[in-house]
Design a protein around this motif. Structure first.
Motif, short mmCIF file in Angstrom:
data_model
loop_
_atom_site.label_atom_id
_atom_site.label_comp_id
_atom_site.label_asym_id
_atom_site.label_seq_id
_atom_site.Cartn_x
_atom_site.Cartn_y
_atom_site.Cartn_z
N ARG A 25 -28.08 -26.82 7.46
CA ARG A 25 -29.14 -26.80 8.46
C ARG A 25 -29.17 -25.49 9.23
NH1 ARG A 25 -33.66 -29.03 8.27
NH2 ARG A 25 -34.44 -27.04 8.97
N ALA A 26 -27.99 -24.94 9.51
CA ALA A 26 -27.91 -23.68 10.23
C ALA A 26 -28.57 -22.55 9.43
CB ALA A 26 -26.45 -23.33 10.53
N ILE A 27 -28.35 -22.55 8.13
CA ILE A 27 -28.97 -21.53 7.28
C ILE A 27 -30.48 -21.72 7.22
CG2 ILE A 27 -29.09 -20.63 4.93
CD1 ILE A 27 -26.11 -21.43 4.64
N LEU A 28 -30.91 -22.96 7.09
CA LEU A 28 -32.35 -23.24 7.07
C LEU A 28 -33.01 -22.82 8.39
CD1 LEU A 28 -32.49 -26.75 5.36
CD2 LEU A 28 -33.54 -24.65 4.51
N SER A 29 -32.37 -23.13 9.51
CA SER A 29 -32.93 -22.77 10.81
C SER A 29 -33.03 -21.26 10.96
CB SER A 29 -32.07 -23.35 11.94
OG SER A 29 -32.10 -24.76 11.91
N ALA A 30 -32.00 -20.55 10.51
CA ALA A 30 -32.03 -19.09 10.57
C ALA A 30 -33.15 -18.54 9.69
CB ALA A 30 -30.68 -18.52 10.16
N ALA A 31 -33.33 -19.14 8.53
CA ALA A 31 -34.39 -18.70 7.62
C ALA A 31 -35.76 -18.93 8.24
CB ALA A 31 -34.28 -19.44 6.29
N LEU A 32 -35.96 -20.07 8.87
CA LEU A 32 -37.24 -20.36 9.51
C LEU A 32 -37.54 -19.38 10.64
CD1 LEU A 32 -36.98 -24.26 9.58
CD2 LEU A 32 -38.58 -22.90 8.21
N ALA A 52 -25.76 -16.71 10.52
CA ALA A 52 -25.06 -17.99 10.66
C ALA A 52 -23.57 -17.81 10.89
CB ALA A 52 -25.30 -18.85 9.42
N GLY A 53 -23.08 -16.57 10.72
CA GLY A 53 -21.66 -16.30 10.94
C GLY A 53 -20.77 -16.84 9.84
N VAL A 54 -21.27 -16.77 8.59
CA VAL A 54 -20.50 -17.27 7.45
C VAL A 54 -20.41 -16.18 6.39
CG1 VAL A 54 -21.12 -19.68 7.86
CG2 VAL A 54 -22.56 -18.26 6.38
N SER A 55 -19.63 -16.43 5.35
CA SER A 55 -19.50 -15.45 4.28
C SER A 55 -20.83 -15.28 3.56
CB SER A 55 -18.43 -15.91 3.27
OG SER A 55 -18.92 -16.97 2.49
N HIS A 56 -21.02 -14.13 2.93
CA HIS A 56 -22.30 -13.86 2.28
C HIS A 56 -22.56 -14.80 1.10
CE1 HIS A 56 -19.59 -11.49 -0.33
NE2 HIS A 56 -20.48 -11.75 -1.27
N ALA A 57 -21.52 -15.46 0.61
CA ALA A 57 -21.70 -16.38 -0.51
C ALA A 57 -22.12 -17.78 -0.07
CB ALA A 57 -20.39 -16.48 -1.30
N ALA A 58 -22.02 -18.09 1.22
CA ALA A 58 -22.29 -19.44 1.69
C ALA A 58 -23.73 -19.90 1.43
CB ALA A 58 -21.95 -19.55 3.17
N PRO A 59 -24.75 -19.09 1.73
CA PRO A 59 -26.12 -19.54 1.44
C PRO A 59 -26.34 -19.84 -0.05
CG PRO A 59 -26.17 -17.69 2.94
CD PRO A 59 -24.76 -17.80 2.44
N HIS A 61 -24.19 -20.91 -2.10
CA HIS A 61 -23.51 -22.17 -2.43
C HIS A 61 -24.43 -23.36 -2.22
CE1 HIS A 61 -20.36 -25.21 -2.70
NE2 HIS A 61 -20.76 -25.68 -1.53
N HIS A 62 -25.26 -23.29 -1.17
CA HIS A 62 -26.15 -24.41 -0.84
C HIS A 62 -27.50 -24.33 -1.54
CE1 HIS A 62 -23.80 -26.45 2.33
NE2 HIS A 62 -23.33 -25.24 2.59
N PHE A 63 -28.01 -23.11 -1.76
CA PHE A 63 -29.38 -22.99 -2.26
C PHE A 63 -29.49 -22.17 -3.56
CE2 PHE A 63 -29.43 -23.22 2.40
CZ PHE A 63 -30.14 -24.40 2.57
N LYS A 64 -28.38 -21.67 -4.06
CA LYS A 64 -28.30 -20.87 -5.29
C LYS A 64 -28.88 -19.46 -5.11
CE LYS A 64 -28.06 -24.67 -8.58
NZ LYS A 64 -28.64 -25.28 -9.79
N ASP A 65 -30.14 -19.40 -4.69
CA ASP A 65 -30.76 -18.09 -4.52
C ASP A 65 -31.91 -18.19 -3.52
OD1 ASP A 65 -32.75 -19.40 -5.94
OD2 ASP A 65 -32.37 -18.34 -7.82
N ARG A 66 -32.60 -17.08 -3.34
CA ARG A 66 -33.69 -17.02 -2.37
C ARG A 66 -34.80 -18.01 -2.71
NH1 ARG A 66 -38.25 -13.77 -1.81
NH2 ARG A 66 -38.75 -13.11 0.32
N ALA A 67 -35.14 -18.11 -3.99
CA ALA A 67 -36.17 -19.05 -4.41
C ALA A 67 -35.77 -20.49 -4.10
CB ALA A 67 -36.47 -18.89 -5.89
N GLY A 68 -34.49 -20.79 -4.27
CA GLY A 68 -34.01 -22.14 -3.97
C GLY A 68 -34.13 -22.46 -2.50
#
Length: 200
Positions: A25-32, A52-59, A61-68
């Motif tokens: 949710r934190a990544i989604l909120s930042a994206a929005l 979000a203050g996480v490693s660059h691989a974290a997004p 992990h949840h969404f695979k890529d920008r399109a995801g």
């Protein structure tokens, strides 16, 4: 809220610790936030990780890529839109709720109708899009033929075009002059009354 042994990677940009279950949710909120401010083209998974203050691989992990990530946002948007359309008392109010949704969720709105940015085969997206479409079609079908014409499908296209066009022009500030200080939702009600008239 526990603050013991919180690492730097467990804090957002404002040093607010979050629970691991909230990372998606934190990544989604930042994206929005990014999309609302600068548009989808400005979106970067690496930048979102930093925000979000996480490693660059974290997004990834949840969404695979920008399109995801964008597909998830679009699916969420269509789900929210379907819910709000279902709450409308009639077709005119469904249009008002469509405009209200665009104003309250401008980032979702930008992404939802940009198929070139999305994974079109995504089941969640297809399901949410279908639900929103069904909600609009049901609102149109509830209008007697005398008030919308005999072709319900074309009436649906007309209703969607009016609501979507008005919302898009409103968000891009092309209606600042005509709308002025008026309530955009009231302006839309007037426009809808010109197109769909109740049966007498």
């Amino acid at each position: 809220m526990s603050t013991s042994k919180s690492s730097a990677n467990e804090k957002g940009p404002a040093n607010r610790p979050y629970h691991h279950g909230d990372l998606r949710r934190a990544i989604l909120s930042a994206a929005l936030d990014v999309i609302a401010a600068d548009g989808p083209a400005a979106l970067s998974l690496r930048d979102l990780a930093r925000r979000a203050g996480v490693s660059h691989a974290a997004p990834a992990h949840h969404f695979k890529d920008r399109a995801g990530l964008l597909t998830t946002i679009a699916a969420e948007g269509f789900g929210l839109l379907a819910t709000t359309l279902r709450q409308a008392a009639d077709l005119k109010e469904a249009g008002v709720r469509y405009v209200r949704f665009a104003r309250e969720h401008p980032a979702h709105f930008q992404v939802m109708f940009a198929p070139e940015l999305l994974r079109e085969g995504d089941l969640e997206l297809a399901t949410a899009r279908a639900l929103a479409g069904d909600a609009l079609r049901d609102a149109v079908a509830a209008v007697p033929p005398r008030g919308r014409g005999t072709d319900a499908r074309l009436a649906g296209v007309a209703a969607w075009s009016l609501a979507h066009g008005f919302a898009t022009l409103l968000l891009s500030h092309n209606l600042d002059g005509p709308v002025g200080d008026q309530d955009p939702e009231e302006v839309f009600r007037g426009l809808a009354a010109m197109l769909f008239r109740p049966a007498e």
